[in-house]
Design a protein around this motif. Structure first.
Motif, short mmCIF file in Angstrom:
data_model
loop_
_atom_site.label_atom_id
_atom_site.label_comp_id
_atom_site.label_asym_id
_atom_site.label_seq_id
_atom_site.Cartn_x
_atom_site.Cartn_y
_atom_site.Cartn_z
N ARG A 115 12.23 -22.19 -41.72
CA ARG A 115 11.99 -21.76 -43.10
C ARG A 115 10.51 -21.47 -43.33
N ARG A 116 9.66 -22.27 -42.69
CA ARG A 116 8.22 -22.05 -42.84
C ARG A 116 7.82 -20.70 -42.23
N LEU A 117 8.35 -20.38 -41.06
CA LEU A 117 8.06 -19.08 -40.45
C LEU A 117 8.64 -17.95 -41.28
N TRP A 118 9.85 -18.15 -41.78
CA TRP A 118 10.50 -17.14 -42.62
C TRP A 118 9.65 -16.83 -43.85
N GLY A 119 9.18 -17.87 -44.51
CA GLY A 119 8.36 -17.68 -45.70
C GLY A 119 7.05 -16.98 -45.39
N VAL A 177 21.02 -15.98 -41.68
CA VAL A 177 21.78 -16.61 -40.59
C VAL A 177 23.28 -16.39 -40.81
N ASP A 178 23.74 -16.56 -42.03
CA ASP A 178 25.16 -16.34 -42.33
C ASP A 178 25.58 -14.91 -42.03
N SER A 179 24.68 -13.96 -42.28
CA SER A 179 25.02 -12.55 -42.06
C SER A 179 25.17 -12.22 -40.58
N LEU A 180 24.43 -12.94 -39.72
CA LEU A 180 24.50 -12.69 -38.28
C LEU A 180 25.40 -13.68 -37.56
N GLN A 181 25.66 -14.81 -38.20
CA GLN A 181 26.50 -15.86 -37.60
C GLN A 181 25.92 -16.36 -36.27
N ASP A 182 24.57 -16.45 -36.20
CA ASP A 182 23.93 -16.92 -34.98
C ASP A 182 22.55 -17.48 -35.32
N ALA A 183 22.51 -18.75 -35.68
CA ALA A 183 21.25 -19.36 -36.09
C ALA A 183 20.24 -19.37 -34.96
N HIS A 184 20.70 -19.66 -33.74
CA HIS A 184 19.76 -19.74 -32.61
C HIS A 184 19.07 -18.41 -32.40
N LEU A 185 19.82 -17.32 -32.48
CA LEU A 185 19.21 -16.00 -32.31
C LEU A 185 18.19 -15.72 -33.39
N VAL A 186 18.49 -16.05 -34.63
CA VAL A 186 17.55 -15.82 -35.72
C VAL A 186 16.28 -16.63 -35.51
N PHE A 187 16.41 -17.89 -35.09
CA PHE A 187 15.23 -18.71 -34.82
C PHE A 187 14.42 -18.12 -33.68
N ASP A 188 15.10 -17.65 -32.63
CA ASP A 188 14.41 -16.98 -31.52
C ASP A 188 13.60 -15.78 -32.03
N MET A 189 14.20 -14.99 -32.91
CA MET A 189 13.53 -13.79 -33.41
C MET A 189 12.34 -14.16 -34.28
N LEU A 190 12.46 -15.23 -35.06
CA LEU A 190 11.34 -15.69 -35.87
C LEU A 190 10.16 -16.10 -34.98
N VAL A 191 10.45 -16.84 -33.93
CA VAL A 191 9.40 -17.27 -33.01
C VAL A 191 8.76 -16.06 -32.32
N GLY A 192 9.59 -15.12 -31.89
CA GLY A 192 9.06 -13.92 -31.25
C GLY A 192 8.18 -13.10 -32.18
N ALA A 193 8.55 -13.03 -33.44
CA ALA A 193 7.75 -12.27 -34.41
C ALA A 193 6.38 -12.89 -34.62
N VAL A 194 6.32 -14.23 -34.65
CA VAL A 194 5.02 -14.90 -34.80
C VAL A 194 4.16 -14.70 -33.56
N GLN A 195 4.78 -14.81 -32.38
CA GLN A 195 4.00 -14.60 -31.16
C GLN A 195 3.32 -13.23 -31.16
N ARG A 196 4.03 -12.22 -31.61
CA ARG A 196 3.45 -10.87 -31.62
C ARG A 196 2.28 -10.76 -32.59
#
Length: 221
Positions: free
Chosen positions: A11-15, A159-178
């Protein structure tokens, strides 16, 4: 099962990724292609509100969209907009871009070729990539004002829209790395990363949310 702490960190990364810009009238909107048709829906909603007279949808296909959008992300976005009532003359397509930098550069070229005068851009992306899109556009199109936009929704709703929390968390981490590594490579402007966001990012990496990291890069796995 994903821990409560990991949800808090996500949630912190999302915000942090949300720029908090208030949508306002711009010369044009640029909708960045992806797996998420919500980008097209948001562009249509803003068009109906009179926020721009013209939309450019940009994007080819990727490994995650090849089957869902065989004609290309931008083409499918345009089809969605037309289905929702946007006139064809108000939608341009840029069908070649395969990354955010190309989205910006190729869209700019399409608009120049169409002789569209651009002083401001309503840049529409996935919710967790607002900041990355903004930083890229500011680097590659510095003379125009960039207003970031995305579908207004919470992390839980996404997350509900994609039905894959792990993938969304992965994408959040990848976005910050970039955000950490791409400024040094000349792909985007540098933006400060708050200490709490950096700590959340590091914890999520340690918990294994790493599939969208750039391998071997600083800030990577």
């Amino acid at each position: 099962m994903i821990s409560a702490r990991a949800w808090d960190d996500a949630r912190r990364l999302w915000g942090f990724q949300r720029m908090g810009h208030e949508a306002r009238a711009c010369s044009v909107a640029v909708g960045l292609g992806s797996h998420d048709l919500g980008v097209a829906d948001t562009a249509v909603g803003l068009y109906r509100r009179g926020m721009m007279p013209l939309i450019v949808f940009t994007g080819a296909t990727s490994r995650t969209t090849r089957e869902r959008m065989p004609r290309g992300e931008a083409v499918h976005y345009r089809e969605r907009a037309l289905e929702l009532g946007v006139p064809g003359a108000a939608v341009l397509v840029e069908p070649r871009a395969r990354n955010t930098g190309e989205n910006i550069r190729f869209s700019r070229a399409v608009l120049e070729e169409a002789d569209v005068d651009v002083s401001s851009v309503l840049l529409i992306s996935k919710p967790y990539e607002e900041r990355r899109a903004y930083a890229t556009a500011r680097k590659l199109w510095p003379e125009v004002e960039i207003v970031s936009a995305s579908t207004p929704m919470s992390l839980e709703e996404y997350v509900d829209s994609l039905q894959d929390a792990h993938l969304v968390f992965d994408m959040l981490v990848g976005a910050v790395q970039r955000l950490l590594i791409y400024p040094e490579q000349g792909f985007m402007i540098s933006q400060p990363l708050p200490k709490d966001v950096r700590a959340a990012y590091e914890r999520l990496k340690r918990e294994g949310f790493t599939s969208r990291l750039v391998p071997g890069a600083q800030g990577g796995a």
